[in-house]
Structures are given as C-alpha cells and as structure tokens.
Write a protein that holds these residues in place. Structure first.
Motif, PDB file in Angstrom:
ATOM      1  N   SER A  94       0.843  -1.200   0.000  1.00  0.00           N
ATOM      2  CA  SER A  94       0.000   0.000   0.000  1.00  0.00           C
ATOM      3  C   SER A  94       0.875   1.246   0.000  1.00  0.00           C
ATOM      4  CB  SER A  94      -0.941  -0.004   1.202  1.00  0.00           C
ATOM      5  OG  SER A  94      -0.191   0.070   2.382  1.00  0.00           O
ATOM      6  N   VAL A  95       0.339   2.280  -0.641  1.00  0.00           N
ATOM      7  CA  VAL A  95       1.055   3.539  -0.795  1.00  0.00           C
ATOM      8  C   VAL A  95       0.250   4.605  -0.050  1.00  0.00           C
ATOM      9  CG1 VAL A  95       1.698   5.285  -2.499  1.00  0.00           C
ATOM     10  CG2 VAL A  95       2.071   2.881  -3.005  1.00  0.00           C
ATOM     11  N   ASN A  96       0.800   5.096   1.048  1.00  0.00           N
ATOM     12  CA  ASN A  96       0.067   6.059   1.881  1.00  0.00           C
ATOM     13  C   ASN A  96       0.744   7.425   1.846  1.00  0.00           C
ATOM     14  OD1 ASN A  96      -1.556   3.888   2.722  1.00  0.00           O
ATOM     15  ND2 ASN A  96      -0.110   3.399   4.356  1.00  0.00           N
ATOM     16  N   THR A 102      16.168  -2.966  -0.811  1.00  0.00           N
ATOM     17  CA  THR A 102      15.884  -1.687  -0.174  1.00  0.00           C
ATOM     18  C   THR A 102      16.910  -1.397   0.925  1.00  0.00           C
ATOM     19  OG1 THR A 102      14.339  -2.770   1.325  1.00  0.00           O
ATOM     20  CG2 THR A 102      13.405  -1.737  -0.641  1.00  0.00           C
ATOM     21  N   GLU A 103      17.806  -2.329   1.173  1.00  0.00           N
ATOM     22  CA  GLU A 103      18.882  -2.118   2.134  1.00  0.00           C
ATOM     23  C   GLU A 103      20.162  -1.825   1.384  1.00  0.00           C
ATOM     24  OE1 GLU A 103      19.133  -2.287   5.601  1.00  0.00           O
ATOM     25  OE2 GLU A 103      16.952  -2.177   5.532  1.00  0.00           O
ATOM     26  N   SER A 104      20.837  -0.767   1.745  1.00  0.00           N
ATOM     27  CA  SER A 104      22.121  -0.474   1.113  1.00  0.00           C
ATOM     28  C   SER A 104      23.128  -1.550   1.506  1.00  0.00           C
ATOM     29  CB  SER A 104      22.618   0.897   1.571  1.00  0.00           C
ATOM     30  OG  SER A 104      23.891   1.127   1.042  1.00  0.00           O
ATOM     31  N   SER A 105      23.946  -1.967   0.553  1.00  0.00           N
ATOM     32  CA  SER A 105      24.921  -3.026   0.817  1.00  0.00           C
ATOM     33  C   SER A 105      26.156  -2.493   1.529  1.00  0.00           C
ATOM     34  CB  SER A 105      25.352  -3.669  -0.496  1.00  0.00           C
ATOM     35  OG  SER A 105      26.043  -2.716  -1.264  1.00  0.00           O
ATOM     36  N   GLY A 106      26.277  -1.185   1.577  1.00  0.00           N
ATOM     37  CA  GLY A 106      27.431  -0.612   2.250  1.00  0.00           C
ATOM     38  C   GLY A 106      28.531  -0.199   1.298  1.00  0.00           C
ATOM     39  N   PHE A 157      10.144   3.298   4.489  1.00  0.00           N
ATOM     40  CA  PHE A 157      10.524   3.302   3.080  1.00  0.00           C
ATOM     41  C   PHE A 157       9.513   4.148   2.311  1.00  0.00           C
ATOM     42  CE2 PHE A 157      11.152   1.800  -1.237  1.00  0.00           C
ATOM     43  CZ  PHE A 157      12.534   1.841  -1.303  1.00  0.00           C
ATOM     44  N   VAL A 158      10.016   5.164   1.616  1.00  0.00           N
ATOM     45  CA  VAL A 158       9.130   6.103   0.928  1.00  0.00           C
ATOM     46  C   VAL A 158       9.319   6.035  -0.591  1.00  0.00           C
ATOM     47  CG1 VAL A 158       8.854   7.717   2.840  1.00  0.00           C
ATOM     48  CG2 VAL A 158      10.820   7.945   1.320  1.00  0.00           C
ATOM     49  N   VAL A 159       8.256   6.401  -1.289  1.00  0.00           N
ATOM     50  CA  VAL A 159       8.277   6.449  -2.761  1.00  0.00           C
ATOM     51  C   VAL A 159       7.593   7.738  -3.210  1.00  0.00           C
ATOM     52  CG1 VAL A 159       8.305   3.937  -3.125  1.00  0.00           C
ATOM     53  CG2 VAL A 159       6.104   5.138  -2.920  1.00  0.00           C
ATOM     54  N   GLU A 164       4.507   6.670   1.977  1.00  0.00           N
ATOM     55  CA  GLU A 164       5.133   5.517   2.625  1.00  0.00           C
ATOM     56  C   GLU A 164       4.678   4.264   1.898  1.00  0.00           C
ATOM     57  OE1 GLU A 164       4.323   5.158   6.814  1.00  0.00           O
ATOM     58  OE2 GLU A 164       5.320   3.204   6.919  1.00  0.00           O
ATOM     59  N   LEU A 165       5.633   3.416   1.580  1.00  0.00           N
ATOM     60  CA  LEU A 165       5.301   2.138   0.939  1.00  0.00           C
ATOM     61  C   LEU A 165       5.284   1.072   2.015  1.00  0.00           C
ATOM     62  CD1 LEU A 165       4.958   0.831  -1.969  1.00  0.00           C
ATOM     63  CD2 LEU A 165       7.312   0.065  -1.654  1.00  0.00           C
ATOM     64  N   LYS A 166       4.144   0.457   2.165  1.00  0.00           N
ATOM     65  CA  LYS A 166       4.040  -0.613   3.167  1.00  0.00           C
ATOM     66  C   LYS A 166       3.830  -1.924   2.455  1.00  0.00           C
ATOM     67  CE  LYS A 166       2.473   1.549   7.401  1.00  0.00           C
ATOM     68  NZ  LYS A 166       1.311   2.060   8.091  1.00  0.00           N
ATOM     69  N   GLU A 167       4.775  -2.808   2.633  1.00  0.00           N
ATOM     70  CA  GLU A 167       4.648  -4.126   2.001  1.00  0.00           C
ATOM     71  C   GLU A 167       3.709  -4.972   2.849  1.00  0.00           C
ATOM     72  OE1 GLU A 167       5.726  -4.894  -0.836  1.00  0.00           O
ATOM     73  OE2 GLU A 167       7.247  -3.355  -1.215  1.00  0.00           O
TER      74      GLU A 167
END
Ligand code: 5GP
Ligand code: MG
Length: 180
Positions: free
Chosen positions: A3-5, A74-78, A152-154, A172-175
């Motif tokens: 969902s996109v809120n 969605t996680e940066s690998s560093g 996490f935002v879009v 906000e993107l909610k999986e």
C-alpha cells in the motif's frame, strides 16, 4: 499487496522547495555554483528546485552523476560506486550535490568525495529527505527538506524497483502479505 500512503503532500513539497531555494540562495552567498544531481531519484526534486532557484535570481549549470549502491534491495549493501560520470569539468568549481534522500549517507559521502577528488573546490549537499536514524557514516547534508522516520518512501522521484517515481507526493510504501 503493497500500500502507498501519502506522507508529504504536493502543497507541503511546493512550500518546502521554495524555502530551501531561499536557504540555498542565502547560504551560497552569491557564489557561482554548479548543481550535480544524483540519478535517477533526484530528478523531480531537482526540476522543481531549479525553477525555485530561478525565482531567487539564480540559474546554475546542471550536471548529473549515477551512483549505485550494489544490489537492488531496499537495504544499502554498504558500498557505493560512481557508474556514470559528469559531462562537464568540475575542477575549481563549487558544487551543490542534490539527491532524493540521505539514508545511510554512503551514496552522498561517496559522491561528494568523488567530486572533490576530481578537483571541485567545495561540494555542498542538498537532499529532499533525511533519515538520520539510519546513518552509517558521520554525514549531515548542508540543506534538507524534511527529516523522516525510518520508513521506506516512494514518489516525487523516489522509486521501489523503478515504480512510483511519478507520484506527485511522497508516500510511505508498506509491504503487505504476498507480492504486489
Ligand atoms: P544511502 O543509504 O546511500 O544514503 O541511500 C542510497 C539510496 O537508497 C538513495 O539515494 C535512494 O535512492 C535509496 N533510498 C534510501 N532510502 C530510501 C527510501 O526510503 N525510499 C526509496 N525509494 N529509496 C531510498
Ligand atoms: Mg538514489
């Protein structure tokens, strides 16, 4: 389904971009500077920011960099890497590096170091969104639009696997359960 809120409205974005353009116009002290946008997430913010800066009497040159954190998660690998480079010389120039968001800040730190290694005189940073809780390096953007929680935002240029960039607001993107 995901969902996109809506989290930051078009009107809030419009007002804040105008304010940031004032801060930049004041902060850069009349100094000539070049904007370097980080592709692709910065483009919507950057397009609005350029026009707001023009209303303040500024029309800086614009260039782009692509920086990638490895992987598509969605996680940066560093690890961040400059994938494609500038079209103009930056030696001796003052740069305003613009991106969508500072999360771990590895991307912006790497991009800033890259510009300085190419001989930029100074490299200031500007992000629309700041997630300070997620930092992995000691980094504070010189200009930022909104501080947000660790969600996490879009939208407004920000994507999830290349989707949702065109949303005119930040959401906000909610999986949820299962794939979208
Ligand atoms: P960093 O962790 O290096 O600060 O951010 C790396 C990149 O991850 C950002 O430029 C942005 O493209 C992406 N990113 C970080 N947080 C978010 C988020 O909440 N939403 C989206 N769409 N991208 C994000
Ligand atoms: Mg990015």
């Amino acid at each position: 389904m995901a969902s996109v809120n809506e989290m930051i409205s078009e009107e809030q974005l419009r007002i804040r971009v105008e304010e940031i353009s004032h801060e930049i116009a004041d902060g850069m002290g009349g100094e000539d500077f070049t904007i370097v946008g980080v592709l692709k997430g910065s483009v919507v913010f950057l397009a609005d920011l350029m026009r707001a800066l023009h209303r303040r009497g500024l029309c800086p040159e614009v260039d782009f960099l692509t920086v990638s954190s490895y992987g598509e998660s969605t996680e940066s690998s560093g690890a961040a890497k400059v994938l494609s480079g500038l079209h103009q010389e930056v030696t001796g120039k003052t740069i305003l590096l613009v991106d969508d968001i500072a999360d771990t800040a590895l991307t912006l730190q790497h991009a800033r170091d890259h510009l300085l290694s190419l001989g930029a005189r100074e490299a200031y940073t500007c992000v629309l969104l700041d997630k300070p809780a997620r930092r992995r390096v000691d980094f504070t953007p010189d200009y930022h639009g909104f501080s947000i929680q660790n969600v996490f935002v879009v939208g407004y240029g920000l994507d999830a696997a290349n989707r949702h960039r065109c949303l005119p607001y930040v959401a906000e993107l909610k999986e949820g359960d299962g794939a979208e």
